[in-house]
Design an enzyme around this catalytic site. Structure first.
Site, PDB file in Angstrom:
ATOM      1  N   HIS A  46      23.476  54.431  54.077  1.00 35.45           N
ATOM      2  CA  HIS A  46      22.153  53.916  54.431  1.00 35.45           C
ATOM      3  C   HIS A  46      21.919  53.878  55.938  1.00 35.45           C
ATOM      4  CE1 HIS A  46      22.071  52.003  50.274  1.00 35.45           C
ATOM      5  NE2 HIS A  46      20.948  52.690  50.328  1.00 35.45           N
ATOM      6  N   ARG A  99      14.671  48.959  40.750  1.00 40.72           N
ATOM      7  CA  ARG A  99      13.723  48.758  41.837  1.00 40.72           C
ATOM      8  C   ARG A  99      12.949  50.059  42.024  1.00 40.72           C
ATOM      9  NH1 ARG A  99      15.475  50.905  47.026  1.00 40.72           N
ATOM     10  NH2 ARG A  99      14.054  49.483  48.075  1.00 40.72           N
ATOM     11  N   LYS A 129       9.566  58.191  56.636  1.00 43.69           N
ATOM     12  CA  LYS A 129       9.179  58.723  55.336  1.00 43.69           C
ATOM     13  C   LYS A 129       8.542  60.107  55.463  1.00 43.69           C
ATOM     14  CE  LYS A 129       8.959  54.231  53.052  1.00 43.69           C
ATOM     15  NZ  LYS A 129       9.936  54.438  51.958  1.00 43.69           N
TER      16      LYS A 129
END
Lengths: 200, 346
Positions: B193, B223, B317
């Protein structure tokens, strides 16, 4: 050449806390170039670290061989390159018993590869000590062709295998012992940012 | 319920499309008009009938085409599927979980007969029938994780648990939002991560890891995560970034509604019984902006979320460059009316 101080980075980027003597325990030591100074400093703190040490030195243009040889390691060997030292280093890892400490000092490329070898050989991470000395050049894996380019000092750089122009990420794989290089002009082919020197 | 499987592509001519029902069941990821990282985990214990949350492993109209796309990607790059040697047992655990779940949840599509360790599996949509011996890898055409993930939508990572951490030691990754299994395999939770901005400072990963280390068998969690993708492309891998990257710059006012997709990941987490590993399926759903705005609530909300998103996240993103065009397209669908809580259409 003193220990390198790196700027803060992401959590996958390795840190090199420096070498701390563990006394007269079995030890494998791999030093490259100015990494020799880290071993000399280590022995100055506690000379007994050399008693059961197998020390391999890759001079890489930095001539500290005589001083290292004089430390009195149980075994001492100079090798002209990491590649030439690799089989000997692997044998040392394979022969290592519980309680062996691995001391690595030199460039990120050498440390990265040597840590990957040690982990693959089953050495526990807590038995591995590292200290960065010398060049801040990086060992980069091209995410596209998977080829590794050694000694990268500029960003972006050309992949020495596929020729794509790659930017230098801080994302690091311990398994590969390499940082990740990603095409810098993927979205706008031919539009490449100005080349900069890599900073620590 | 009969699923009509689409004959469609996720590359080249991009014939992927959602049916009207497919749009209505799209897992829209925003439960309010703004977005920030959070450990937004909830029990994966069923959900609204017809929604992607209802079944343990959702099978939808894109199943057959997605599996075909995976096979193409794997033929080009076998390194998208890797398993470190100690992970084979976890692969069997996962194969069992998927086969049992799918045969119970979709009996008209999948069948599993078990006679001790002699198993018989039928996958009707893909035309597969296999007799094999459970826990004997020589009786399958490939390793157990590869075998079952070639038949299960979504990417899948198998996480080993040791030293108070999770290690990504196996995976099948062909529909990823720009990360490389080949590079990340062997990393721990914080390392893989590492490139995510902001979330580390917020303590998101420390809290998530603590939760996951205590994940219990039979109590899976889920999630939603999201990003934006130009064209309905599953293989947005870093390996092929130089091939799909140019497509990102083809978005223009005249085509943004059709070309720009909201990409949603339904992530589920399962404790595996024999290996104590965690299975981490990352299921990708795609919906074009022009289809999304057919649900008025989603059109309003998506405009507000994307408009107010911090630059750093838009950059991460990957849609910062197209944000102005996207916002111009969405703005007319946002009349300023309040939106109802939750993710589902009104």
């Amino acid at each position: 050449m003193p220990r390198t101080e790196f700027s803060p980075s992401i959590t996958s980027r390795p840190v090199y806390p420096g070498l701390t003597p563990q006394g007269a325990t079995p030890a494998i030591m791999l030093a490259e170039g100015p990494g020799a100074e880290a071993i000399l400093d280590l022995a100055a703190l506690d000379a007994s670290v050399m008693d059961l040490a197998h020390l391999i030195y890759i001079p890489a243009g930095h001539d500290a061989g005589l001083r290292l040889a004089a430390l009195g390691a149980k075994m001492y060997r100079e090798a002209p390159s990491y590649a030439s030292a690799l089989e000997r280093y692997r044998k040392a890892l394979a022969d290592a018993r519980m309680g062996t400490t691995l001391y690595l000092a030199g460039s990120e490329g050498m440390i990265g590869q040597a840590v990957a070898e040690a982990l693959a050989a089953g050495l526990p991470p807590e038995a591995i000590q590292t200290e960065h000395r010398g060049t801040i050049a990086r060992r980069m894996q091209c995410v596209h062709c998977k080829g590794v380019t050694e000694n990268v000092t500029i960003d972006p750089f050309l992949c020495s295998h596929c020729g794509l122009t790659l930017f230098v990420r801080d994302h690091f794989s311990r398994r590969l012992g390499a940082f990740q290089g990603v095409c810098v002009d993927a979205e706008t082919p031919g539009i490449v940012p100005e080349v900069q020197e890599i900073k620590p | 319920m009969t699923i009509q499987f689409h004959d469609e592509t996720f590359r080249d001519d991009y014939t992927f499309h959602n049916s009207p029902e497919g749009i209505r069941r799209f897992p829209f990821p925003f439960d309010q008009d703004s977005y920030m990282y959070s450990v937004n985990l909830e029990p994966h214990a069923g959900g609204k009938a017809g929604s992607p949350f209802e079944k343990r492993f959702d099978v939808d109209e894109h199943y057959v085409a997605e599996m075909r796309d995976r096979a193409i990607t794997l033929a080009e790059d076998p390194l998208r599927c890797q398993s470190l040697p100690h992970m084979e047992l976890a692969g069997w655990d996962f194969l069992e979980l998927v086969m049992v779940s799918k045969s119970e949840d979709y009996p008209e599509l999948f069948m599993l007969n078990r006679d001790g360790d002699r198993w018989h599996w039928i996958n009707r949509p893909l035309g597969i029938e296999q007799r094999f011996t459970f826990l004997d890898a020589t009786t399958l055409p490939c390793g157990p994780m590869e075998y079952i993930t070639r038949q299960t939508q979504g990417d899948h990572a198998l996480l080993d648990q040791r030293d108070g951490n999770l290690w990504m030691d196996a995976g099948m990754v062909t529909s990823q939002a720009d990360w490389s299994l080949d590079f990340d395999i062997g990393m721990n939770f914080f390392e893989w991560h590492a490139p995510v901005p902001k979330a580390h400072e917020l303590g998101v990963f420390q809290r998530a890891l603590k939760f996951l280390l205590n994940l219990q068998q039979g109590a899976p969690s889920r999630r939603l995560n999201w990003t934006m993708t130009v064209n309905p492309r599953l293989d947005t891998s870093p390996e092929n970034y130089h091939k799909w990257g140019p497509e990102k710059r083809t978005v223009a006012p005249g085509n943004v509604g059709a070309k720009q997709y909201l990409r949603v990941e339904l992530q589920t987490l399962w404790r595996l019984p024999r290996s104590n590993a965690i299975a981490f399926p990352i299921r990708c759903y795609l919906c074009s902006l022009e289809d999304l705005v057919t649900v008025p609530k989603w059109g309003r909300r998506l405009h507000r979320v994307l408009r107010d998103l911090p630059d750093e996240l838009a950059e991460y993103k990957g849609f910062a460059v197209n944000r102005p065009v996207i916002l111009d397209y969405l703005a007319p669908f946002d009349d300023g009316a309040p939106t109802s809580p939750g993710i589902f259409p009104d």
